[in-house]
Design an enzyme around this catalytic site. Structure first.
Site, mmCIF file in Angstrom:
data_model
loop_
_atom_site.group_PDB
_atom_site.id
_atom_site.type_symbol
_atom_site.label_atom_id
_atom_site.label_comp_id
_atom_site.label_asym_id
_atom_site.label_seq_id
_atom_site.Cartn_x
_atom_site.Cartn_y
_atom_site.Cartn_z
ATOM 1 N N LYS A 71 0.828 -1.206 0.037
ATOM 2 C CA LYS A 71 -0.157 -0.089 -0.063
ATOM 3 C C LYS A 71 1.030 1.308 -0.047
ATOM 4 O O LYS A 71 0.740 2.067 -0.865
ATOM 5 C CB LYS A 71 -0.994 -0.101 1.031
ATOM 6 N N ARG A 140 -2.651 3.502 8.673
ATOM 7 C CA ARG A 140 -3.061 2.248 7.990
ATOM 8 C C ARG A 140 -2.095 1.216 7.964
ATOM 9 O O ARG A 140 -0.896 1.782 7.984
ATOM 10 C CB ARG A 140 -3.394 2.646 6.527
ATOM 11 N N GLY A 149 -8.044 -6.779 4.302
ATOM 12 C CA GLY A 149 -8.875 -6.708 5.383
ATOM 13 C C GLY A 149 -8.171 -7.500 6.644
ATOM 14 O O GLY A 149 -8.995 -7.691 7.743
ATOM 15 N N MET A 151 -5.713 -7.003 8.565
ATOM 16 C CA MET A 151 -4.964 -6.090 9.563
ATOM 17 C C MET A 151 -5.854 -4.656 9.791
ATOM 18 O O MET A 151 -6.580 -4.776 9.349
ATOM 19 C CB MET A 151 -3.328 -5.624 9.398
ATOM 20 N N ARG A 379 -3.510 -1.235 -6.520
ATOM 21 C CA ARG A 379 -2.844 -2.348 -6.424
ATOM 22 C C ARG A 379 -3.435 -3.302 -7.513
ATOM 23 O O ARG A 379 -4.589 -3.091 -8.286
ATOM 24 C CB ARG A 379 -3.160 -3.113 -5.127
ATOM 25 N N HIS A 495 -6.978 -42.580 -1.107
ATOM 26 C CA HIS A 495 -7.511 -43.099 -2.003
ATOM 27 C C HIS A 495 -8.583 -42.522 -2.689
ATOM 28 O O HIS A 495 -8.480 -42.366 -3.995
ATOM 29 C CB HIS A 495 -7.896 -44.499 -1.620
ATOM 30 N N ARG A 601 -1.312 -47.683 -14.296
ATOM 31 C CA ARG A 601 -1.386 -48.431 -12.948
ATOM 32 C C ARG A 601 -2.068 -49.734 -13.708
ATOM 33 O O ARG A 601 -3.289 -49.779 -13.296
ATOM 34 C CB ARG A 601 -2.103 -47.896 -11.700
ATOM 35 N N ARG A 657 3.013 -49.434 -15.557
ATOM 36 C CA ARG A 657 3.788 -50.029 -14.391
ATOM 37 C C ARG A 657 3.210 -51.412 -13.848
ATOM 38 O O ARG A 657 2.096 -51.550 -14.029
ATOM 39 C CB ARG A 657 3.405 -49.163 -13.194
ATOM 40 N N GLU A 784 11.169 -44.353 -5.709
ATOM 41 C CA GLU A 784 10.257 -43.821 -4.721
ATOM 42 C C GLU A 784 10.720 -44.285 -3.436
ATOM 43 O O GLU A 784 9.837 -44.224 -2.365
ATOM 44 C CB GLU A 784 8.831 -44.392 -4.947
ATOM 45 N N SER A 805 11.566 -42.590 -13.045
ATOM 46 C CA SER A 805 10.259 -41.604 -12.822
ATOM 47 C C SER A 805 10.096 -41.923 -11.420
ATOM 48 O O SER A 805 10.192 -42.878 -11.089
ATOM 49 C CB SER A 805 9.212 -42.398 -13.571
ATOM 50 N N GLY A 807 8.645 -41.564 -8.025
ATOM 51 C CA GLY A 807 7.078 -41.640 -7.575
ATOM 52 C C GLY A 807 6.927 -40.832 -6.307
ATOM 53 O O GLY A 807 7.346 -41.501 -5.104
ATOM 54 N N THR A 808 6.517 -39.563 -6.388
ATOM 55 C CA THR A 808 6.804 -38.764 -5.459
ATOM 56 C C THR A 808 5.835 -38.928 -4.150
ATOM 57 O O THR A 808 6.073 -38.373 -3.113
ATOM 58 C CB THR A 808 6.923 -37.246 -5.741
ATOM 59 N N ASN A 809 4.645 -39.628 -4.544
ATOM 60 C CA ASN A 809 3.954 -39.695 -3.438
ATOM 61 C C ASN A 809 4.549 -41.017 -2.082
ATOM 62 O O ASN A 809 4.637 -40.610 -1.024
ATOM 63 C CB ASN A 809 2.592 -40.588 -3.715
ATOM 64 N N CYS A 872 5.924 -39.070 -11.569
ATOM 65 C CA CYS A 872 4.242 -39.539 -11.902
ATOM 66 C C CYS A 872 3.589 -39.272 -10.572
ATOM 67 O O CYS A 872 2.714 -39.964 -10.427
ATOM 68 C CB CYS A 872 4.235 -40.707 -12.445
ATOM 69 N N TYR A 892 9.908 -34.672 -18.182
ATOM 70 C CA TYR A 892 8.340 -34.718 -18.123
ATOM 71 C C TYR A 892 7.825 -34.847 -16.814
ATOM 72 O O TYR A 892 8.468 -35.340 -15.780
ATOM 73 C CB TYR A 892 7.883 -35.621 -18.995
HETATM 74 P P1 ADP Z 1 -7.359 -2.190 4.279
HETATM 75 O O1 ADP Z 1 -6.013 -2.530 3.704
HETATM 76 O O2 ADP Z 1 -8.107 -2.977 4.978
HETATM 77 O O3 ADP Z 1 -8.196 -1.866 2.824
HETATM 78 P P2 ADP Z 1 -7.156 0.504 4.181
HETATM 79 O O4 ADP Z 1 -5.690 1.339 4.874
HETATM 80 O O5 ADP Z 1 -6.909 0.749 2.685
HETATM 81 O O6 ADP Z 1 -7.479 -0.907 4.837
HETATM 82 O O7 ADP Z 1 -8.170 1.430 5.051
HETATM 83 C C1 ADP Z 1 -9.479 1.181 4.748
HETATM 84 C C2 ADP Z 1 -10.460 2.163 4.206
HETATM 85 O O8 ADP Z 1 -10.398 3.377 5.051
HETATM 86 C C3 ADP Z 1 -10.079 2.795 2.802
HETATM 87 O O9 ADP Z 1 -10.612 2.055 1.893
HETATM 88 C C4 ADP Z 1 -10.464 4.142 2.614
HETATM 89 O O10 ADP Z 1 -11.828 4.352 2.354
HETATM 90 C C5 ADP Z 1 -10.353 4.611 4.228
HETATM 91 N N1 ADP Z 1 -9.102 5.449 4.430
HETATM 92 C C6 ADP Z 1 -8.141 5.245 4.821
HETATM 93 N N2 ADP Z 1 -7.174 6.356 4.888
HETATM 94 C C7 ADP Z 1 -7.892 7.401 4.343
HETATM 95 C C8 ADP Z 1 -7.724 8.616 4.345
HETATM 96 N N3 ADP Z 1 -6.408 9.240 4.424
HETATM 97 N N4 ADP Z 1 -8.658 9.569 3.859
HETATM 98 C C9 ADP Z 1 -9.935 8.893 3.610
HETATM 99 N N5 ADP Z 1 -10.295 7.678 3.929
HETATM 100 C C10 ADP Z 1 -9.203 6.874 4.291
HETATM 101 MG MG MG Z 2 4.300 -45.799 -5.389
HETATM 102 MG MG MG Z 3 -7.789 -0.631 1.433
#
Ligand code: ADP
Ligand code: MG
Ligand code: MG
Length: 934
Positions: A71, A140, A149, A151, A379, A495, A601, A657, A784, A805, A807-809, A872, A892
Site C-alpha cells: 500500500k 493504515r 482486511g 490487519m 494495487r 485413496h 497402473r 507400471r 520412490e 520416474s 514416484g513422489t507420493n 508421476c 516430463y
Molecule cells: P485495508 O487494507 O483493509 O483496505 P485501508 O488502509 O485501505 O485498509 O483503509 C480502509 C479504508 O479506509 C480505505 O479504503 C479508505 O476508504 C479509508 N481510508 C484510509 N485512509 C484514508 C484517508 N487518508 N482518507 C480517507 N479515507 C481513508
Molecule cells: Mg508408489
Molecule cells: Mg484498502
C-alpha cells in the site's frame, strides 16, 4: 490543500467548487514541490541508529514493497505520477519487526516521526491537534504482500472534545463533526483498545429504532452527538491527546500483524511471518461531509468477467469503511459519471494511466471531498479465473504485455474452473458441512452408502453421491458410477481423492464432522440427519457440502483459455504426460493435451468386478501350475486394456507400471465374502482364510509390494510383460504406432533390477518374435524409496534400464516417514504451528524430498546422460512443484488427466520466467496501448 474542509464545508454544493480539473494541476504540483522541499531538509532524526524508519511519499516508489508495504509503495508511486494522494508518511516494516524484537510494548525508542508529521502539516496547511484548523489522519496497515482486511486501520485520528468544537466552529457542519468523531471513538475503542464492537453498534441501532429510521444518512447532527456521548460512556478512556492517540494507533497496527486472522491468512498464502507490516499515516480526505462528497472502489477492468470496461461502485456522502461494511448499497460508477462528470473523467484517466503503468488490472480506492478526487490506494486487482484469462489475452492483443508476461499472470491453480462444472454463485444454498477440496467440480445426487448401491442406482439412470467413511480399491466401481464422492476420513492424497481426481470426478474428502453409518444407511452432519436417497450437493473445489440441489453451470470450451494454453505449449520445456489406467481416461487426457501416459497402473485393470475373481483365484492358487492358469485369463484382460490404451495414445508413450499394491488388497476380508470366494473357487473355506491371514501385513505400504512381488512371483511379471508386448504387436499389425514402456515399481536396489529386467526383456522379445513385429519397448524404474535415489547411478547403470520416474507420493512418505493415509490427522496442526508451510503430499518439499531427487538425477545423468527423467506422483500437477521440476531439468511430469492443463500452464510459466526479463525491455518500449472506448 485539504484546507478545503474548513472553507467549503458549509457550502455543500458541488457547483460552487472550481471545476476539479482546474484545481488539479496546481494541487498536484504543489504537493510535489512541497514534498521535495521537505525531503531536502528532513532532519537526521528520521534515521537514528543509521536506519531510515520513516519515509515521506516523495521518498519511496513501487519497488519498495518490502520496506514500505504494498500500500505504502503504491502511494509513493502514485505521488510520483502526480496523482492526487493525500500527503502521508510511512513507517517501515523493519520498524514493526523492531517493535516485536524489543518486546517493550512501546514504540521502538529510535522511531521518530515528528519531522514527517510536520511535513504533512505544511503540505495540508493544517495542524495536528489544533482545534481551529485540525489535521486528522488515518493510520493504515500494509504488508509487502496483499492481506486484504486482515490487519487494522484507524481513521479520523486526532479528534477530541475541544477539536470537535473547533471543527463545528470553522466548518459550521455539526453533523459532519460528530459523525467523524463517533467513527473515530468507535474504531479506536475496537482496534486500539480491543473493546467489543457490539455495544457500540447497539447504541446506534437503538437510536435509529427510537426515531423510526434505518439509514446512517437519516441520522442528524444531534443524533450523532448523542451517539458520541454514549460512546464516551462505553469507553471513557480514549486518550484526548492526539499524539497519544497516534502512538496508540501505530502500536495497534504493529500488533495486528500478529492477530489470529493475519497469522492464518499468511499460513494459507505462504507469506512469511518475518516480513512485518508498514504503517501509513495519512491526512484524511472526507467523504462524509455532505452530498458533494463520497467514496468508492474501482477496477480498471471487470474483475469477475475480465471485460475491458472501467468498473466500480461508489457511495455518496459516506466514508470508506461504509462501503466495506455494506451498510448501504453502493451505486455503479456510471451514476457518478452523470452526477459528477468532472470527477468521473479524472478518475477514468487515472485508472487508465495506472493500468498502463503497472501493466495489470488495477483495484483503486478513492474518496471525493467537495468535488475533489483523492486516490487512497491502488494495487493489482484480484480476479476470477475467467477474468484472469480474458485480461491476459486482451492485454496481449492490446500490445500491453508479451505472451510470456501475460502467461505469468495466470493463477494456474485456479484453471480447474474451465474443466469442471461449478456451482452457480448466485444460487440459494444451505451448507451442512465442509471437508477438503479433494477433486474439483460440483455434483448433485442421491446419497448411497455402498459401491454396489451406487452401481445399481446409476444403472437405473439415477445420479448418486457415494458417501463412505473412506474408500478402498473395492469401491472403484461405485466411485465410477457416482457423480461424486464424499468421505469422512482421508486427506488430499487419500485413496478417494487420488482416484476421484484420476476419474475427473468431484470429491470431498476428510469431512471429519460427517458420521457415516453405512449399516443403517444414515449420514449425520451436525444436526442434519440424512437417509439413503436424500439429495445433497458437494463442491470438490471448495470442500463444501450442501443440502438438496444447487444449480450448476459449466465453463464451456473457452477460446481465451485455449489461447493461454497455446502460449504455455510454445514456451515450456517440460513434457506433460498423464496418469491414466483406462482407454477412456487416456482419451480424455489426450483431449486435454497430454503427450502420453507417464503412469498406467496395471492393477487397476484387475479391480473390475468380473476380473477381481480371476485375480483372487490367482492369489489363492495352490502352486505355480494353478497360478499360471489364472494368470493366462488375466493376461487376456490385460492385453485388451493395454491395447485399447495404446490405441487412444497412438504415437505417444504409454508407461505401464507392473503390479504394485500388496496382494492382500485384492482379497476379501469378511467371513461371508471369504466363504463366497471359497465356493466360487471350489476350495475349502480354510484355504482362503489361511491365505488371507498369510498375506495380512502390519504395514502393507512398506511390505510385500512392488518389485518384491516380481522377486517372489516372477510368473506375474512375465505375464504382464507378455501382455504389453502382445498388445503392442496387435496394434502394430493393425497399422498403428504403439509406444509402450514398462516400469518396475518400489525398487530399492540395482540388484533387484538385475534379476527382474532380464526376465522382462526375454518375455517381451519372445512375444514380439512370435508375432514377427518390431516394436521398441523401453524399460525403466520408479524411484520412490530413498535407497533407490541414493544409488541412482547403479540403477541407471543396470543393463536395459532406459528411464527413471520419481514416484513422489511414496517418496514423500518414505523420506518424511509420514504415512500418506494417516498424516491428515496431524499435518493441519503442523501447519498451524508453523512446522510445515504446506502439505508435502500436495506440494513437493524442495528441501528434503527435492534435495534427494536432485542428487539422484545428478548421479543418474553423470552415469547415463541419456536417461529420461520423469515424475508421476500427485505433485506432477501442482504448479509450484511443476516449476521445481522444470528447474531440476526433468524431461516430463505426469499427472491426473484433469490436472494436465494446469501442468501445461505451470510448465509454460516456469519457462516464461526466464524470458520475461528480456520482455521488460520490450514492454518499456511500448507507448501506444489501445483501449476499448468507454
Ligand atoms: P485495508 O487494507 O483493509 O483496505 P485501508 O488502509 O485501505 O485498509 O483503509 C480502509 C479504508 O479506509 C480505505 O479504503 C479508505 O476508504 C479509508 N481510508 C484510509 N485512509 C484514508 C484517508 N487518508 N482518507 C480517507 N479515507 C481513508
Ligand atoms: Mg508408489
Ligand atoms: Mg484498502
Amino acid at each position: 490543500m485539504l484546507r478545503s474542509i474548513s472553507s467549503d464545508g458549509t457550502s455543500g454544493s458541488w457547483e460552487r467548487n472550481a471545476p476539479a480539473s482546474m484545481a488539479r494541476g496546481a494541487r498536484a504540483m504543489k504537493m510535489k514541490s512541497q514534498a521535495t522541499q521537505v525531503k531536502t531538509d528532513a532532519p537526521a532524526s528520521s534515521s537514528a541508529g543509521g536506519k531510515k524508519r520513516v519515509y515521506l511519499l516523495s521518498e519511496g516508489n513501487k519497488d519498495m514493497k518490502m520496506v514500505l508495504g504494498g500500500k505504502g509503495a503504491n502511494l509513493c508511486e502514485m505521488t510520483k505520477l502526480t496523482l492526487p494522494v493525500p500527503p502521508a508518511f510511512i513507517i517501515t516494516t523493519e520498524t514493526c519487526l523492531e517493535y516485536f524484537e524489543e518486546g517493550t510494548g512501546d514504540l521502538p525508542a529510535a522511531l521518530d516521526y515528528e519531522f514527517a508529521l510536520k511535513a504533512i502539516e505544511e503540505d495540508t496547511g493544517k495542524k495536528f491537534g489544533d482545534p481551529l484548523n485540525p489535521l486528522l489522519v488515518s493510520v493504515r496497515s500494509g504488508a509487502p504482500a496483499s492481506m486484504p482486511g486482515m490487519m487494522d486501520t484507524v481513521l479520523n485520528l486526532g479528534l477530541n472534545d475541544e477539536i470537535v468544537e473547533g471543527i463545528i466552529k470553522t466548518t459550521g457542519n455539526e453533523r459532519f463533526a460528530y459523525d467523524t468523531y463517533r467513527r473515530f471513538l468507535n474504531m479506536y475503542s475496537d482496534v486500539v483498545m480491543d473493546l467489543d464492537k457490539e455495544p457500540f453498534e447497539e447504541v446506534i441501532t437503538s437510536i435509529k429504532k427510537r426515531k423510526g429510521i434505518k439509514l446512517d444518512l437519516e441520522m442528524e447532527a444531534a443524533d450523532w452527538k448523542e451517539v458520541v456521548g454514549e460512546f464516551k460512556k462505553l469507553n471513557p478512556n480514549v486518550p484526548s491527546d492526539p499524539r497519544e492517540q497516534l502512538r496508540g494507533a501505530i502500536l495497534a497496527v504493529f500488533r495486528s500483524w500478529n492477530n489470529d486472522r493475519a497469522i492464518r491468512y499468511r499460513s494459507y498464502n505462504n507469506i512469511p511471518d518475518e516480513w512485518g507490516t508498514a504503517v501509513s499515516v495519512q491526512a484524511m480526505a472526507y467523504g462524509n461531509m455532505n452530498d458533494g462528497c463520497g467514496t468508492g472502489v474501482a477496477f480498471s477492468r471487470n474483475p469477475s468477467t475480465g471485460e475491458n470496461k472501467f468498473f466500480g461502485e461508489f457511495l455518496p456522502n459516506a466514508a470508506g469503511e461504509d462501503v466495506v461494511a455494506g451498510i448501504r448499497t453502493p451505486q455503479p460508477l456510471e451514476e457518478m459519471a452523470t452526477k459528477w462528470p468532472g470527477v468521473y473523467e479524472e478518475l477514468y484517466k487515472y485508472q487508465e494511466q495506472l493500468e498502463k503503468y503497472y501493466c495489470d488490472m488495477q483495484d483503486i480506492e478513492f474518496t471525493v471531498e467537495n468535488g475533489r478526487l483523492y486516490m487512497l490506494q491502488c494495487r493489482n486487482g484480484k480476479r476470477t479465473a475467467k477474468a484472469a484469462v480474458k485480461i491476459a489475452v486482451d492485454m496481449v492483443k492490446e500490445g500491453a504485455l508479451t505472451e510470456a508476461e501475460a502467461l505469468l499472470r495466470i493463477p494456474a491453480n485456479q484453471m480447474d474452473f474451465f474443466l469442471h462444472p461449478t456451482l452457480d454463485p448466485t444460487a440459494q444454498k444451505t451448507k451442512i458441512g465442509v471437508g477438503l477440496p479433494a477433486s474439483p467440480g460440483a455434483a448433485t445426487g442421491k446419497i448411497v452408502f455402498t459401491p454396489d448401491d451406487a452401481e445399481v442406482m446409476a444403472n437405473m439412470g439415477e445420479e448418486v453421491i457415494l458417501v463412505r467413511k473412506e474408500t478402498t480399491p473395492e469401491d472403484i466401481h461405485g466411485m465410477k458410477s457416482a457423480e461424486g464422492v464424499l468421505t469422512a476420513l482421508g486427506g488430499m492424497t487419500s485413496h478417494a481423492a487420488v482416484v476421484a481426481r484420476g476419474m475427473g470426478k468431484c470429491c470431498v474428502s476428510g469431512c471429519t464432522a460427517a458420521e457415516v453409518n453405512a449399516k443403517n444407511k444414515v449420514l449425520k452432519l451436525g444436526d442434519v440427519e440424512l437417509k439413503e436417497h436424500d439429495v445433497i450437493t458437494i463442491d470438490g473445489s471448495t470442500g463444501e457440502v450442501y443440502l438438496g440441489t444447487v444449480e450448476r453451470r459449466s465453463a464451456a470450451e473457452d477460446e481465451d483459455f485455449q489461447t493461454v494454453l497455446g502460449w504455455a505449449d510454445k514456451m515450456r520445456k517440460l513434457k506433460v504426460l498423464t496418469n491414466a489406467d483406462t482407454p477412456d481416461q487416456a482419451a480424455q487426457a489426450r483431449k486435454l493435451g497430454a503427450q502420453g501416459i507417464g503412469l498406467c497402473r496395471s492393477e487397476h485393470m484387475f479391480f473390475e468386478p468380473e476380473r477381481i475373481s480371476s485375480m483372487r483365484a490367482m492369489i489363492v492358487a495352490e502352486g505355480k501350475g494353478e497360478r499360471l492358469q489364472h494368470l493366462e485369463t488375466l493376461s487376456v484382460f490385460q492385453r485388451e486394456d493395454i491395447s485399447g490404451i495404446l490405441k487412444e495414445m497412438d504415437g505417444l508413450p504409454v508407461t505401464v507400471r507392473l503390479l504394485d499394491p500388496p496382494l492382500h488388497e485384492f482379497l476379501p476380508h469378511s467371513p461371508d465374502e471369504m466363504q463366497s470366494l471359497a465356493d466360487t473357487l471350489g476350495k475349502p473355506f480354510s484355504v482362503v482364510k489361511d491365505r488371507v491371514k498369510q498375506l495380512k501385513e502390519v504395514n502393507p505400504m512398506l511390505g510385500f509390494r512392488g518389485c518384491r512381488l516380481s522377486v517372489v512371483y516372477p510368473e506375474i511379471t512375465e505375464m504382464q510383460a507378455r501382455a504389453v508386448a502382445r498388445a503392442a504387436a496387435a496394434n502394430k499389425k493393425a497399422g498403428l504406432d504403439p509406444k509402450p514402456e514398462i516400469m518396475v515399481p518400489v525398487v530399492s536396489s540395482a540388484k533387484e533390477l538385475r534379476l527382474i529386467v532380464p526376465r522382462i526383456v526375454a518375455a517381451v522379445k519372445e512375444e514380439l518374435d512370435k508375432a514377427g513385429v518390431d516394436v521398441k519397448i523401453p524399460i525403466g524404474t520408479m524411484l520412490e524409496l530413498p535407497r533407490a535415489c541414493e544409488t541412482a547411478d547403479q540403477i541407471v547403470g543396470t543393463d536395459d534400464v532406459d528411464f527413471i520416474s520419481f514416484g513422489t507420493n511414496d517418496l514423500t512418505q518414505t523420506v518424511w516417514g509420514f504415512s500418506r493415509d494417516d498424516a491428515i490427522r496431524f499435518i493441519g496442526r503442523y501447519q498451524e504451528q508453523g512446522l510445515l508451510d504446506f502439505d508435502p503430499f500436495a506440494r513437493i518439499d524442495e528441501e528434503g524430498v527435492g534435495g534427494l531427487i536432485n542428487m539422484a538425477i545428478e548421479k543418474a545423468r553423470t552415469k547415463q546422460p541419456e536417461t529420461k527423467v520423469g515424475i508421476c506422483g500427485e505433485h506432477g500437477g501442482e504448479p509450484n512443484s511443476v516449476q521445481y521440476f522444470h528447474s531440476s531439468k526433468f524431461d516430463y511430469v505426469s499427472c491426473s488427466p484433469f490436472r494436465v492443463p494446469i501442468a501445461r500452464i505451470s510448465a509454460g510459466q516456469a519457462a516464461a520466467v526466464e524470458v520475461s526479463a528480456q520482455d521488460k525491455l520490450y514492454r518499456e518500449s511500448i507507448t501506444n496501448v489501445k483501449r476499448a472506448p468507454k
